[in-house]
Design an enzyme around this catalytic site. Structure first.
Site, short mmCIF file in Angstrom:
data_model
loop_
_atom_site.label_atom_id
_atom_site.label_comp_id
_atom_site.label_asym_id
_atom_site.label_seq_id
_atom_site.Cartn_x
_atom_site.Cartn_y
_atom_site.Cartn_z
N ASP A 73 0.86 -1.19 0.00
CA ASP A 73 0.00 0.00 0.00
C ASP A 73 0.89 1.24 0.00
O ASP A 73 2.01 1.20 0.50
CB ASP A 73 -0.85 0.06 1.28
CG ASP A 73 -1.99 -0.96 1.28
OD1 ASP A 73 -2.26 -1.58 0.25
OD2 ASP A 73 -2.60 -1.12 2.36
N GLN A 103 -0.65 7.15 -6.23
CA GLN A 103 -1.80 8.00 -5.87
C GLN A 103 -1.95 9.17 -6.85
O GLN A 103 -1.00 9.95 -7.05
CB GLN A 103 -1.57 8.56 -4.46
CG GLN A 103 -1.48 7.49 -3.38
CD GLN A 103 -0.61 7.91 -2.20
OE1 GLN A 103 0.43 8.55 -2.39
NE2 GLN A 103 -1.01 7.56 -1.00
N ARG A 140 -1.59 -0.81 -8.39
CA ARG A 140 -2.93 -0.35 -8.02
C ARG A 140 -2.92 1.17 -8.10
O ARG A 140 -2.02 1.81 -7.53
CB ARG A 140 -3.26 -0.80 -6.61
CG ARG A 140 -4.63 -0.28 -6.13
CD ARG A 140 -4.79 -0.41 -4.62
NE ARG A 140 -4.61 -1.76 -4.15
CZ ARG A 140 -4.18 -2.05 -2.91
NH1 ARG A 140 -3.85 -1.09 -2.07
NH2 ARG A 140 -4.05 -3.30 -2.54
N LYS A 192 -6.94 7.40 -5.81
CA LYS A 192 -6.91 8.87 -5.70
C LYS A 192 -5.90 9.31 -4.65
O LYS A 192 -5.20 10.29 -4.81
CB LYS A 192 -8.29 9.40 -5.34
CG LYS A 192 -9.27 9.31 -6.50
CD LYS A 192 -10.56 10.08 -6.24
CE LYS A 192 -11.53 9.82 -7.38
NZ LYS A 192 -12.80 10.52 -7.22
N GLY A 193 -5.86 8.60 -3.51
CA GLY A 193 -4.96 8.99 -2.40
C GLY A 193 -5.78 9.36 -1.18
O GLY A 193 -6.78 10.08 -1.28
N THR A 246 -11.25 2.28 -7.06
CA THR A 246 -12.08 3.47 -6.86
C THR A 246 -13.55 3.07 -6.68
O THR A 246 -13.97 2.01 -7.14
CB THR A 246 -11.97 4.42 -8.08
OG1 THR A 246 -12.70 5.62 -7.81
CG2 THR A 246 -12.49 3.78 -9.37
N ARG A 269 -9.66 7.16 8.18
CA ARG A 269 -9.47 7.57 6.78
C ARG A 269 -10.75 7.32 5.98
O ARG A 269 -11.08 8.09 5.09
CB ARG A 269 -8.28 6.84 6.15
CG ARG A 269 -6.94 7.35 6.68
CD ARG A 269 -5.78 6.90 5.81
NE ARG A 269 -5.53 5.49 5.89
CZ ARG A 269 -4.89 4.88 6.89
NH1 ARG A 269 -4.42 5.58 7.90
NH2 ARG A 269 -4.70 3.58 6.88
C1 LIG Z 1 -8.84 -1.29 -3.01
C2 LIG Z 1 -8.37 0.05 -2.54
C3 LIG Z 1 -7.08 0.19 -2.05
C4 LIG Z 1 -6.62 1.44 -1.64
N1 LIG Z 1 -5.30 1.58 -1.27
C5 LIG Z 1 -4.84 2.81 -0.97
C6 LIG Z 1 -3.46 3.04 -0.70
O1 LIG Z 1 -2.62 2.13 -0.71
N2 LIG Z 1 -3.06 4.31 -0.40
C7 LIG Z 1 -3.94 5.36 -0.38
O2 LIG Z 1 -3.52 6.50 -0.13
N3 LIG Z 1 -5.25 5.17 -0.63
C8 LIG Z 1 -5.71 3.93 -0.92
N4 LIG Z 1 -7.05 3.78 -1.20
C9 LIG Z 1 -8.00 4.87 -0.91
C10 LIG Z 1 -8.12 5.84 -2.07
O3 LIG Z 1 -6.93 6.60 -2.18
C11 LIG Z 1 -9.29 6.80 -1.85
O4 LIG Z 1 -9.08 7.54 -0.68
C12 LIG Z 1 -10.63 6.11 -1.78
O5 LIG Z 1 -10.73 5.03 -2.65
C13 LIG Z 1 -11.75 7.11 -2.10
O6 LIG Z 1 -11.61 7.58 -3.40
P1 LIG Z 1 -12.58 7.11 -4.61
O7 LIG Z 1 -11.72 6.90 -5.80
O8 LIG Z 1 -13.37 5.94 -4.20
O9 LIG Z 1 -13.44 8.38 -4.93
P2 LIG Z 1 -14.28 9.40 -4.03
O10 LIG Z 1 -14.15 10.70 -4.74
O11 LIG Z 1 -13.95 9.34 -2.58
O12 LIG Z 1 -15.72 8.83 -4.18
C14 LIG Z 1 -16.32 8.88 -5.44
C15 LIG Z 1 -17.75 8.52 -5.37
O13 LIG Z 1 -17.90 7.19 -4.92
C16 LIG Z 1 -19.11 7.07 -4.25
N5 LIG Z 1 -18.86 6.60 -2.88
C17 LIG Z 1 -17.76 6.72 -2.15
N6 LIG Z 1 -17.92 6.12 -0.95
C18 LIG Z 1 -19.16 5.62 -0.93
C19 LIG Z 1 -19.92 4.92 0.01
N7 LIG Z 1 -19.43 4.64 1.23
N8 LIG Z 1 -21.17 4.58 -0.30
C20 LIG Z 1 -21.68 4.88 -1.51
N9 LIG Z 1 -21.01 5.57 -2.45
C21 LIG Z 1 -19.77 5.93 -2.17
C22 LIG Z 1 -19.74 8.42 -4.21
O14 LIG Z 1 -20.59 8.54 -5.29
C23 LIG Z 1 -18.56 9.33 -4.39
O15 LIG Z 1 -18.93 10.58 -4.90
C24 LIG Z 1 -7.51 2.54 -1.65
C25 LIG Z 1 -8.79 2.41 -2.16
C26 LIG Z 1 -9.23 1.20 -2.61
C27 LIG Z 1 -10.62 1.09 -3.18
#
Ligand SMILES: Cc1cc2nc3c(=O)[nH]c(=O)nc-3n(C[C@H](O)[C@H](O)[C@H](O)COP(=O)(O)OP(=O)(O)OC[C@H]3O[C@@H](n4cnc5c(N)ncnc54)[C@H](O)[C@@H]3O)c2cc1C
Length: 305
Positions: free
Chosen positions: A132, A161, A182, A185-186, A224, A286
């Site tokens: 990660d 990220q 992977r 967004k971060g 995402t 987070r």
């Molecule tokens: C498998 C995985 C591994 C990850 N590993 C890391 C890592 O190693 N390091 C790191 O910094 N980050 C990691 N992340 C977190 C990532 O960086 C984001 O903070 C996180 O995924 C939120 O961004 P998003 O792309 O989902 O978009 P966002 O902009 O947060 O969400 C986009 C849209 O998704 C929908 N949504 C989001 N949450 C929900 C919910 N609970 N219920 C319903 N709809 C929702 C909404 O419509 C929202 O507008 C990881 C994420 C995933 C999925």
């Protein structure tokens, strides 16, 4: 208001005292919605259920603020147990981990030797390991360690990220290693000197790095919950005839569960990131920061249903 809450949860997630306290008291405040449970067995039960639904998994034994050699060794032992547990139960799962939990902040030698011990076991049991990505201050060290390990091991990848300015250059730099990456967004609170402060710029950069890494011919996990990014990826792979076995979607356990199944039904590989363990607090904070609407679940956890 949303920004204030986001910053509050990110700040709370970095609090060492709260992290230690949370470990003592076990899963609370609705964290069970996002965390499989405290034990390896609880994660194995969850993987089995997800696999039965044709969903792929990566498990993450939660661990933050490891600050001595003994704890880093114990975390490594635990990861090895997890790898064995996956293989012995014939489960379809990878393992994700944070380098700080294996000793990154203690010394480079320590984290490298722990990683090599783990990777040797993971190779034997045929389990893929993803490092990660943590905060920007640790990004270069993480990439350097990935490069070193990648020259010896096939079964290792990491995360980049989209919110960091440096990531486009990192994608180019890592291309010669053909890494399985992977892309996300971060999740950390970063300064505008290193990361795009505006969501729309993060989203644009996310699309850019997905395109670069896929067109470079590398395996790409698009992690995402964002429908815009998912649609973009689907159109991109169609336009460029990229086969379904060169990429996958990933989402977090407990988030957009219906969407996960829809993507699977459309024929895409869908992997669920399943965290487990006592050290749930930072991860949970987070998740709350990403979507303050989830606070409703916390309030239910505190005040009852
Ligand atoms: C498998 C995985 C591994 C990850 N590993 C890391 C890592 O190693 N390091 C790191 O910094 N980050 C990691 N992340 C977190 C990532 O960086 C984001 O903070 C996180 O995924 C939120 O961004 P998003 O792309 O989902 O978009 P966002 O902009 O947060 O969400 C986009 C849209 O998704 C929908 N949504 C989001 N949450 C929900 C919910 N609970 N219920 C319903 N709809 C929702 C909404 O419509 C929202 O507008 C990881 C994420 C995933 C999925």
């Amino acid at each position: 208001m949303e920004k204030i809450l986001k910053n509050f949860f990110l700040f709370m997630g970095k609090n060492k005292a709260a992290t230690k306290m949370a470990k003592k008291y076990g899963l609370r405040f609705g964290a069970g919605r996002f965390v499989a449970g405290a034990s390896l067995q609880s994660s194995i039960d969850v993987i089995r259920k997800l696999n039965a639904e044709d969903l792929y998994v990566t498990i993450d034994h939660l661990g933050e603020f490891v600050d001595n050699e003994q704890e880093a060794k114990e975390m490594t032992d635990h990861c090895i147990e997890a790898v064995k547990g996956i293989a012995e139960n014939n489960l379809n799962s990878q393992l994700s981990l944070k380098l700080t939990s294996l000793g990154l902040d203690i010394s480079r030698e320590l984290v490298l030797s722990n990683m090599k011990r783990l990777l040797a076991a993971a190779e034997e049991y045929d389990v893929f390991i993803t490092i990660d990505m943590e905060d920007e201050a640790r990004c270069q060290a993480t990439i350097d360690i990935l490069k070193e390990l990648r020259s010896e091991y096939e079964n290792i990848g990491t995360v980049l990220q989209a919110y960091l300015y440096r990531t486009v250059a990192d994608i180019q730099d890592l291309d010669s290693y053909n890494p399985n990456l992977r892309l996300v967004k971060g999740a950390y609170k970063e300064s505008p000197s290193v990361a795009f402060p505006e969501k729309k710029d993060v989203d644009e950069n996310f699309k850019k790095i997905i395109k670069m890494h896929l067109l470079n011919g590398n395996y790409t996990a698009v992690a995402t919950h964002d429908d815009n990014i998912i649609s973009y990826t689907k159109e991109l792979v169609k336009e460029h005839n990229i086969p379904n076995d060169q990429f996958e979607f990933q989402m977090l356990f407990g988030i957009r569960v219906e969407r996960q199944r829809q993507l699977r039904d459309e024929g895409y590989k869908m992997r669920v990131y399943v965290p487990y363990g006592n050290d749930w607090y930072g991860y949970f904070m987070r998740r709350l920061a990403e979507r303050p609407a989830n606070v409703a679940f916390v309030l239910k956890g505190v005040f009852g249903k």
